[in-house]
Enzyme design. Sequence first.
Site, mmCIF file in Angstrom:
data_model
loop_
_atom_site.group_PDB
_atom_site.id
_atom_site.type_symbol
_atom_site.label_atom_id
_atom_site.label_comp_id
_atom_site.label_asym_id
_atom_site.label_seq_id
_atom_site.Cartn_x
_atom_site.Cartn_y
_atom_site.Cartn_z
ATOM 1 N N LYS A 73 2.615 -7.994 -6.326
ATOM 2 C CA LYS A 73 3.637 -6.953 -5.673
ATOM 3 C C LYS A 73 3.513 -7.056 -4.368
ATOM 4 C CE LYS A 73 2.283 -2.908 -6.164
ATOM 5 N NZ LYS A 73 2.421 -2.048 -4.991
ATOM 6 N N ASN A 74 2.398 -7.100 -3.726
ATOM 7 C CA ASN A 74 2.242 -6.380 -2.078
ATOM 8 C C ASN A 74 2.570 -7.674 -1.195
ATOM 9 O OD1 ASN A 74 1.863 -4.078 -3.162
ATOM 10 N ND2 ASN A 74 -0.236 -3.866 -2.652
ATOM 11 N N CYS B 189 2.411 10.240 -1.576
ATOM 12 C CA CYS B 189 2.457 10.014 -2.883
ATOM 13 C C CYS B 189 1.174 10.614 -3.578
ATOM 14 C CB CYS B 189 2.588 8.400 -3.146
ATOM 15 S SG CYS B 189 1.139 7.599 -2.710
ATOM 16 N N ARG C 55 0.428 9.418 3.361
ATOM 17 C CA ARG C 55 1.091 8.135 3.542
ATOM 18 C C ARG C 55 2.029 8.142 4.853
ATOM 19 N NH1 ARG C 55 0.608 4.982 -1.073
ATOM 20 N NH2 ARG C 55 0.782 3.130 0.095
ATOM 21 N N ASP D 53 -7.448 -0.930 -3.750
ATOM 22 C CA ASP D 53 -6.568 -0.949 -4.784
ATOM 23 C C ASP D 53 -7.370 -1.346 -5.909
ATOM 24 O OD1 ASP D 53 -3.563 -2.407 -3.085
ATOM 25 O OD2 ASP D 53 -4.531 -0.372 -3.219
ATOM 26 N N ARG E 289 5.223 0.179 -12.304
ATOM 27 C CA ARG E 289 5.600 -0.328 -10.881
ATOM 28 C C ARG E 289 5.091 -1.577 -10.422
ATOM 29 N NH1 ARG E 289 4.448 4.349 -6.922
ATOM 30 N NH2 ARG E 289 5.141 2.516 -5.675
HETATM 31 C C1 EPZ Z 1 -0.505 -1.231 1.412
HETATM 32 O O1 EPZ Z 1 -0.014 -0.049 1.578
HETATM 33 C C2 EPZ Z 1 -0.470 -1.549 0.117
HETATM 34 N N1 EPZ Z 1 1.031 -1.522 -0.412
HETATM 35 C C3 EPZ Z 1 -1.244 -0.542 -0.744
HETATM 36 O O2 EPZ Z 1 -1.328 -0.876 -2.134
HETATM 37 C C4 EPZ Z 1 -2.839 -0.551 -0.203
HETATM 38 O O3 EPZ Z 1 -3.600 0.343 -0.914
HETATM 39 C C5 EPZ Z 1 -2.807 -0.359 1.359
HETATM 40 O O4 EPZ Z 1 -1.734 -1.357 1.884
HETATM 41 C C6 EPZ Z 1 -4.203 -0.660 1.855
HETATM 42 O O5 EPZ Z 1 -4.701 -1.946 1.524
HETATM 43 C C7 EPZ Z 1 1.863 -2.475 -0.120
HETATM 44 O O6 EPZ Z 1 1.207 -3.476 0.427
HETATM 45 C C8 EPZ Z 1 3.280 -2.435 -0.541
HETATM 46 P P1 EPZ Z 1 -1.640 1.059 5.206
HETATM 47 P P2 EPZ Z 1 0.276 0.644 2.918
HETATM 48 O O7 EPZ Z 1 -0.622 1.110 6.010
HETATM 49 O O8 EPZ Z 1 0.731 -0.510 3.928
HETATM 50 C C9 EPZ Z 1 -2.827 5.048 7.221
HETATM 51 C C10 EPZ Z 1 -0.912 -0.598 -4.566
HETATM 52 O O9 EPZ Z 1 -1.483 0.088 -5.224
HETATM 53 N N2 EPZ Z 1 -1.510 4.956 7.971
HETATM 54 O O10 EPZ Z 1 -2.517 -0.019 5.254
HETATM 55 O O11 EPZ Z 1 1.078 1.841 3.244
HETATM 56 C C11 EPZ Z 1 -2.638 5.314 5.823
HETATM 57 O O12 EPZ Z 1 -2.593 6.621 5.470
HETATM 58 C C12 EPZ Z 1 -0.597 0.014 -3.002
HETATM 59 O O13 EPZ Z 1 -0.295 -1.670 -4.617
HETATM 60 C C13 EPZ Z 1 -1.462 5.950 8.904
HETATM 61 O O14 EPZ Z 1 -2.068 6.777 9.265
HETATM 62 O O15 EPZ Z 1 -1.101 1.095 3.546
HETATM 63 C C14 EPZ Z 1 -4.141 4.782 5.274
HETATM 64 O O16 EPZ Z 1 -4.808 5.853 5.276
HETATM 65 C C15 EPZ Z 1 -1.220 1.392 -2.783
HETATM 66 N N3 EPZ Z 1 -0.138 5.815 9.777
HETATM 67 C C16 EPZ Z 1 -4.448 3.575 6.134
HETATM 68 O O17 EPZ Z 1 -3.687 3.745 7.297
HETATM 69 C C17 EPZ Z 1 0.895 4.869 9.276
HETATM 70 O O18 EPZ Z 1 2.029 4.424 10.033
HETATM 71 C C18 EPZ Z 1 -4.060 2.359 5.367
HETATM 72 O O19 EPZ Z 1 -2.620 2.454 5.003
HETATM 73 C C19 EPZ Z 1 0.335 3.920 8.397
HETATM 74 C C20 EPZ Z 1 -0.762 3.882 7.680
#
Ligand code: EPZ
Length: 422
Positions: free
Chosen positions: A22-23, A117, A122, A308, A400
């Site tokens: 999915k990702n 969420c 996020r 995850d 999802r």
């Molecule tokens: C991706 O989400 C994945 N989703 C998530 O999988 C996964 O948990 C996550 O990466 C971490 O591996 C997809 O790829 C579609 P991040 P993403 O930006 O990109 C902070 C699932 O279950 N952050 O790597 O949204 C954020 O709050 C989903 O399949 C900021 O502060 O995660 C988090 O603490 C859930 N500001 C950390 O960085 C930003 O602008 C990592 O988030 C962006 C992120």
Amino acid sequence: MDCLQIRGGKALAGEVRISGAKNSALPILASALLCKNPLRISNLPDVADVKTLAKLLEHLGSEIQWTSSNEITICSERIIHTKAIYDIVRKMRASILVLGPLLARFGKCEVSLPGGCAIGARPVDLHIKAMEKMGAKISISGGYIVASAPDGLKGGDIIFDKITVTGTENVLMAAALAKGVTKIVNAAKEPEVIQLCEILQNAGIEIAGVGSNELIVRGSEGELLDFKAISVIPDRIEAGTYLCAGAITNSAISLLNVLPAHLEAVSNKLCEIGFGIETQPNAITITPAKKRKAFEMITTEYPGFPTDLQAQFMALATQCEGSSSIEERLFENRFMHVSELQRLGANITLRGNVAKITGGEELIGADVMATDLRASSALVLAGLVASGQTQIHRIYHLDRGYERLEEKLSGLGAHIQRAKEQ
Ligand code: EPZ
């Protein structure tokens, strides 16, 4: 609404085919906006999030033909507008992935803020800062990111304060069409990010440092790209979830259509607990443990232990002798499954972002509620070993990100069925 009914206590056996990731599918779909030719994407997982993003792309003007539930041809030649509307984005926060491509191609776009969420706020501040660094003017108005770059995006040095998977993917796609060279420092290096790099390289974009935390991208100066057909890589998180199904029931099962190299941290942890792991080029087999030892785990960015799979391993920890500890370092609220696991009799205490799980208590089936995608899968795993029946409500969360979950688990011998909520 549907619910899942599981009768626990059954050992599993046999093999299960893992779906596309999915990702990886989500950034690949968004990258179709950079493509001048009809693009065939195969091995797509048949899950709600992919359908939601496909709907968003169609709303923007892309033409999508589904040649099967796992394969599409998408043509984004005629995009009619550049507004990613709230009604679709609110259903799937990864819709933010259209920000980079739309801005790079059209020099303007409006993307609804995705909102938080269950697992955390996020924020998307790192995405926005990166686009500004590449020359975009961005304001927030009426819940929308309003972005413009009338002279097009230009390459720049992007240093991410935190490693962000979709943030890295957004910048990669923006940089692919930008003028000049973009350096991404502290880039994510998940397999899904690597697949996106390879797709852009196959379309003629020079990218150095693929697989490292520093990427250097030479843009096409606004030229749309000619993509080759794409097959989505296997879903390492779905695979890890099924490994946990084998582990929690202490059964021998095999996973087909996986890339074991993407699951090293997970396989190592399972071996540490006491399981056997055998790998072939595209398969993994887990075999029972004589004794399942308690473990310690900290979630970190790839190639560390994936956040995850944190919830799924917490369910497994209830079956391990002794006290396990799980520290969640990426999200501030990714313990929503704890209270539901406690309803099944799990002995878990929370202190900040560390959970202590005392194994050995028998789990008793009960009604529980899914709260987010991966928490839901942890409840399914617990239901596989809880005595009696476990009923899981709000399983739209599961739909999802897991393709035909109850069918795949039934194929392994589990007593699980989907039913209508009473
Ligand atoms: C991706 O989400 C994945 N989703 C998530 O999988 C996964 O948990 C996550 O990466 C971490 O591996 C997809 O790829 C579609 P991040 P993403 O930006 O990109 C902070 C699932 O279950 N952050 O790597 O949204 C954020 O709050 C989903 O399949 C900021 O502060 O995660 C988090 O603490 C859930 N500001 C950390 O960085 C930003 O602008 C990592 O988030 C962006 C992120």
